[in-house]
Design an enzyme around this catalytic site. Structure first.
Site, PDB file in Angstrom:
ATOM      1  N   ARG A 131       0.861  -1.165  -0.071  1.00  0.00           N
ATOM      2  CA  ARG A 131       0.079   0.012  -0.084  1.00  0.00           C
ATOM      3  C   ARG A 131       0.877   1.209   0.055  1.00  0.00           C
ATOM      4  NH1 ARG A 131      -1.916   1.411   4.729  1.00  0.00           N
ATOM      5  NH2 ARG A 131      -2.751  -0.715   5.422  1.00  0.00           N
ATOM      6  N   TYR A 144     -16.728  16.630 -15.595  1.00  0.00           N
ATOM      7  CA  TYR A 144     -17.099  15.327 -15.531  1.00  0.00           C
ATOM      8  C   TYR A 144     -18.231  15.048 -14.462  1.00  0.00           C
ATOM      9  CZ  TYR A 144     -16.626  10.029 -15.299  1.00  0.00           C
ATOM     10  OH  TYR A 144     -16.863   8.812 -15.141  1.00  0.00           O
ATOM     11  N   ASP A 201      -8.091  18.896 -14.583  1.00  0.00           N
ATOM     12  CA  ASP A 201      -8.259  17.519 -14.940  1.00  0.00           C
ATOM     13  C   ASP A 201      -7.837  17.542 -16.302  1.00  0.00           C
ATOM     14  OD1 ASP A 201      -9.383  15.251 -16.006  1.00  0.00           O
ATOM     15  OD2 ASP A 201     -11.135  15.244 -14.544  1.00  0.00           O
ATOM     16  N   LYS A 220      -8.807   6.529 -19.476  1.00  0.00           N
ATOM     17  CA  LYS A 220      -8.910   7.003 -20.726  1.00  0.00           C
ATOM     18  C   LYS A 220      -7.462   6.995 -21.660  1.00  0.00           C
ATOM     19  CE  LYS A 220     -12.539   7.644 -18.458  1.00  0.00           C
ATOM     20  NZ  LYS A 220     -12.973   9.007 -17.877  1.00  0.00           N
TER      21      LYS A 220
HETATM   22  C1  PLP Z   1     -13.493   9.169 -16.668  1.00  0.00           C
HETATM   23  C2  PLP Z   1     -13.301  10.559 -16.107  1.00  0.00           C
HETATM   24  C3  PLP Z   1     -13.184  10.779 -14.728  1.00  0.00           C
HETATM   25  C4  PLP Z   1     -13.020   9.629 -13.722  1.00  0.00           C
HETATM   26  O1  PLP Z   1     -12.293   8.779 -14.142  1.00  0.00           O
HETATM   27  P1  PLP Z   1     -12.685   7.119 -13.545  1.00  0.00           P
HETATM   28  O2  PLP Z   1     -11.259   6.465 -14.030  1.00  0.00           O
HETATM   29  O3  PLP Z   1     -13.795   6.483 -14.523  1.00  0.00           O
HETATM   30  O4  PLP Z   1     -12.824   7.231 -12.181  1.00  0.00           O
HETATM   31  C5  PLP Z   1     -12.723  11.973 -14.396  1.00  0.00           C
HETATM   32  N1  PLP Z   1     -12.551  13.060 -15.253  1.00  0.00           N
HETATM   33  C6  PLP Z   1     -12.662  12.808 -16.675  1.00  0.00           C
HETATM   34  C7  PLP Z   1     -12.473  14.090 -17.371  1.00  0.00           C
HETATM   35  C8  PLP Z   1     -13.005  11.880 -17.110  1.00  0.00           C
HETATM   36  O5  PLP Z   1     -13.452  11.616 -18.341  1.00  0.00           O
END
Ligand code: PLP
Length: 386
Positions: A53, A105, A177, A202
């Site tokens: 961890r 998001y 983000d 992504k």
């Molecule tokens: C998918 C996404 C998230 C969240 O990510 P997860 O891996 O699904 O928890 C946050 N911000 C953006 C812009 C995203 O496309």
């Protein structure tokens, strides 16, 4: 490659940074250290690893790699993008305030408004394309400004350097983000942001076969805090998933370049199609954020939102597609197409959705790296059904 010289190119770092050959065997690929714990040599003496961890070599290789790609001083990997964002928000204490872009998001909106408000954090949602709105929302209690650019799914662009200046004037931090652009095209720390967040699910992993998230810091005190929360709350990324993301990152440069050429062509095709009412893509010269985006990023990416006018028309198109797959998520090698109002943004209340422009005729596509002719042919035949 020894060390991590900053003057090496992006793809060279994507392949080598944080990944020296395995000291025991010389393996070129960082092994999956699938272990929970580590043997101590003797009481009071170990090799720097006690419990997974807290420290794991596969995760550390990934963390060093993403830190290098974003130009940060440290990276921390979590079990999902949302776990990374939750950790980021532990910087904000009860009684403090966050200014957030209203178009973030859907899961981020849900976390902030339905979970964190219960713990005494307060949020002001603003149209961050208007820096005046960000500035007006700042209070003496504001600790963090949180933006996405471009946003999901409206593709709105925020001036990162402008937002950083506003945050810093009030001694707040700016977090961006950067999931949609990836560091291949946009590196917010270079424009004054303090922390970068990614859902590695992504583009960074890129193959739709792992969930993960990272935080990249520019200040040692933040990196230390994220490491502390990672070990205390335990939301870190597993060794196997760390391996998958590292593997994905090696081809980030070539993948993003192909996403970009396909994305631009699909956007042009859609904007000249008679059945399409509107196309939102920062690469189109008439996009309101086109110039700012061009200043702060070196590509436009592969996310495109278009409006076919009604739920019925959107359903007709989505049901007819053969090459493009109907599904949530984005950033994988395969083209994924979705209906934001009923899928990714279903948790945003309808009034809120209307306010930010997410109508029932909107369709969002994440253009993959398939052959372009197949993608255009598929879209063309599906649009004929309207
Ligand atoms: C998918 C996404 C998230 C969240 O990510 P997860 O891996 O699904 O928890 C946050 N911000 C953006 C812009 C995203 O496309």
């Amino acid at each position: 490659m020894k060390g991590d010289p900053k003057d090496l190119g992006f793809s060279t770092r994507a392949i080598h940074a944080g990944q020296p050959p395995d000291p025991v065997t010389g393996a070129v690929t960082v092994p999956i250290y699938q272990t929970a714990t580590y043997i101590h040599d003797e009481l009071g003496k170990h090799k720097g690893y006690e419990y997974s961890r807290v420290q794991n070599p596969t995760r550390e290789a990934l963390e060093a790699n993403v830190a290098s790609l974003e130009g940060g001083i440290g990276g921390h990997a979590f079990a999902s993008g949302m776990a990374a964002i939750s950790t980021l928000l532990t910087m904000v204490r009860s009684g403090e305030h966050v200014v957030a872009s209203s178009n973030v998001y859907g899961g981020t909106y849900r976390l902030f408004s339905q979970v964190l408000e219960r713990y005494g954090l307060s949020f002001t949602w603003v149209d961050a394309t208007r820096l005046e709105a960000v500035e007006e929302a700042m209070t003496d209690k504001t600790r963090l400004v949180f933006i996405e650019t471009p946003t999901n799914p409206m593709m709105e662009v925020t001036d990162i350097a402008g937002a950083a200046e506003i945050a810093h004037k009030r001694e707040a931090l700016l977090a961006v983000d950067n999931t949609f652009m990836s560091p291949r095209f946009q590196r917010p720390l270079e424009h004054g942001a303090d922390v970068v967040v990614h859902s590695t699910t992504k583009f960074l992993n890129g193959h739709s076969d792992s969930l993960g998230g990272v935080l990249i810091s520019s200040r040692p005190e933040d990196a230390e805090w994220f490491a502390f929360v990672q070990k205390s709350a335990g939301g870190m990324l597993s060794p196997f998933d760390s391996f998958l993301v590292l593997r994905g990152l090696k081809t980030l440069g070539v993948r993003m370049d192909r996403h970009e050429t396909n994305g631009r062509s699909v956007a042009e095709f859609l904007s000249s199609h008679p059945k399409v009412e509107r196309v939102l893509y920062p690469g189109l010269p008439d996009h309101p954020g086109h110039e700012i985006h061009q200043r702060q990023a070196s590509g436009f990416g592969a996310l495109i939102t278009f409006d076919v006018g009604s739920f019925a028309a959107a359903k007709a198109v989505l049901d007819r597609l053969e090459v493009m797959s109907l599904g949530e998520s984005l950033g994988g090698v395969e083209t994924l197409i979705s209906h934001p109002a009923s899928m990714t943004h279903a948790s945003v209340p309808p009034e809120e959705r209307a306010k930010i422009g997410i109508g029932d005729g909107l369709v969002r596509v994440s253009v993959g790296i398939e052959d372009l002719d197949d993608l255009l042919g598929d879209l063309g035949q599906a649009l004929e059904s309207i």
